[in-house]
Write a protein that holds these residues in place. Structure first.
Motif, PDB file in Angstrom:
ATOM      1  N   GLU A  96     -19.151 -26.992  36.374  1.00 40.88           N
ATOM      2  CA  GLU A  96     -18.290 -28.006  36.979  1.00 40.88           C
ATOM      3  C   GLU A  96     -18.761 -28.285  38.400  1.00 40.88           C
ATOM      4  N   TRP A 146     -11.444 -30.115  47.247  1.00 39.95           N
ATOM      5  CA  TRP A 146     -11.064 -28.913  47.970  1.00 39.95           C
ATOM      6  C   TRP A 146     -10.780 -29.220  49.431  1.00 39.95           C
ATOM      7  N   LEU A 196      -9.034 -17.418  43.243  1.00 40.90           N
ATOM      8  CA  LEU A 196     -10.475 -17.234  43.443  1.00 40.90           C
ATOM      9  C   LEU A 196     -10.692 -16.602  44.809  1.00 40.90           C
ATOM     10  N   GLY A 236     -11.426 -15.369  39.833  1.00 40.39           N
ATOM     11  CA  GLY A 236     -12.756 -15.845  40.155  1.00 40.39           C
ATOM     12  C   GLY A 236     -13.217 -15.314  41.499  1.00 40.39           C
ATOM     13  N   ILE A 294     -15.720 -16.544  44.905  1.00 44.51           N
ATOM     14  CA  ILE A 294     -16.395 -17.649  45.583  1.00 44.51           C
ATOM     15  C   ILE A 294     -17.418 -17.086  46.548  1.00 44.51           C
ATOM     16  N   THR A 334     -17.840 -19.136  41.503  1.00 49.43           N
ATOM     17  CA  THR A 334     -17.948 -20.451  42.132  1.00 49.43           C
ATOM     18  C   THR A 334     -18.901 -20.340  43.310  1.00 49.43           C
ATOM     19  N   VAL A 345     -22.583 -18.937  36.687  1.00 50.76           N
ATOM     20  CA  VAL A 345     -21.790 -19.731  37.621  1.00 50.76           C
ATOM     21  C   VAL A 345     -20.974 -20.768  36.848  1.00 50.76           C
ATOM     22  N   GLU A 346     -19.686 -20.793  37.110  1.00 50.07           N
ATOM     23  CA  GLU A 346     -18.775 -21.718  36.433  1.00 50.07           C
ATOM     24  C   GLU A 346     -18.649 -23.043  37.166  1.00 50.07           C
ATOM     25  N   ARG A 347     -18.735 -22.978  38.508  1.00 48.35           N
ATOM     26  CA  ARG A 347     -18.449 -24.163  39.324  1.00 48.35           C
ATOM     27  C   ARG A 347     -19.281 -24.124  40.594  1.00 48.35           C
ATOM     28  N   ILE A 388     -19.292 -26.188  44.501  1.00 48.54           N
ATOM     29  CA  ILE A 388     -18.596 -27.112  45.396  1.00 48.54           C
ATOM     30  C   ILE A 388     -19.622 -27.574  46.415  1.00 48.54           C
TER      31      ILE A 388
END
Length: 268
Positions: free
Chosen positions: A4, A40, A166, A184, A186, A217, A242-244, A246
């Motif tokens: 994502e 975010w 997270l 999660g 980060i 993330t 890794v899921e996401r 930013i």
């Protein structure tokens, strides 16, 4: 695994000389129109540069969107009483229709301790206070009776669905905190080797706590300006779990940053 892509709202800036403060409503709408995954807001009371209140910014973003997830990136839990933080989180979850993601951190020392002193909060004890707040947060947000500091029992009503928590931080203490309390973890701009080592540590810690391994993330990954190459770099991150990601703003032209993120997403 599909990764994502999220972006920061124009609520603050890493460069005091170039404040990235923009139209929150327009930026939130654009991110949703571009089918990005999340938006975010950074969090602080007094930072090294101008910064908007994160909760107000996220509420504004939630009010003008329908699908995109909104996230604290990251909330300084220890800067607030735990019950007050939980009330903000629970209300945002309620008004957004369960779209909230709660990033939690202890605060970057680069911003100094002025904001902490202004809030009458201990800067040196922020790690311990964060751990205490993380233990209380799920029950407080859900509206269950909870014993807070001083032995006082409180119930926040109405309760909300507890959003994903997270935990941010690049050290072992932060990863331990994520494994113990979070859904999660980060991290900021790690190399692939660092990420692989950290992912292994997270799995070991999660096993120790008998909890699911926190999803990862990555904030501000180092990406090529070439769309196809950036997509390949994100695929490499996804391959190590890794899921996401930013993406960090590169300047005041947040719309251009969002469009780049959308093009990379389409190229994945």
């Amino acid at each position: 695994m599909t990764i994502e892509i999220g972006v920061f709202l124009p609520t603050s800036t890493p460069d005091p000389e170039q404040p990235i403060l923009g139209d929150i409503r327009a930026s939130a709408r654009l991110a949703e129109d571009l089918d990005l995954g999340s938006i975010w807001a950074t969090d602080h009371l007094v930072a090294s540069a101008p910064i908007l209140d994160s909760t107000v910014a996220l509420a504004t973003a939630a009010a003008v969107t329908d699908r995109i997830r909104i996230g604290y990136g990251v909330m300084l839990l220890a800067l607030r009483p735990a019950a007050w933080a939980a009330k903000q989180i629970s209300t945002l979850q309620y008004v957004s229709g369960d779209r909230l993601l709660v990033g939690v951190g202890t605060g970057n020392p680069a911003h100094g301790d002025t904001g902490w002193r202004a809030a009458d909060r201990s800067f040196t004890e922020r790690g311990r206070r964060t751990d205490e707040a993380l233990r209380l947060l799920p029950d407080l947000v859900a509206g269950r009776t909870t014993t807070v500091a001083g032995g006082l029992e409180v119930t926040l009503a109405p309760g909300s669905t507890v959003p994903p928590i997270l935990v941010a931080g690049d050290g072992s203490r932060a990863r331990n905190r994520a494994a113990a309390h979070g859904d999660g973890w980060i991290t900021i701009a790690p190399s692939l080797n660092q990420l692989t080592t950290a992912a292994d540590e997270l799995r070991e810690l999660a096993t120790r706590y008998d909890r699911p391994t926190p999803a990862i993330t990555v904030v501000a990954p180092s990406l090529s300006a070439v769309i196809e190459q950036a997509a390949e770099q994100l695929s490499d991150l996804a391959a190590v779990g890794v899921e996401r990601v930013i993406l960090a703003p590169s300047g005041p032209n947040w719309a251009q940053n969002y469009e780049f993120a959308a093009k990379v997403r389409s190229a994945l």
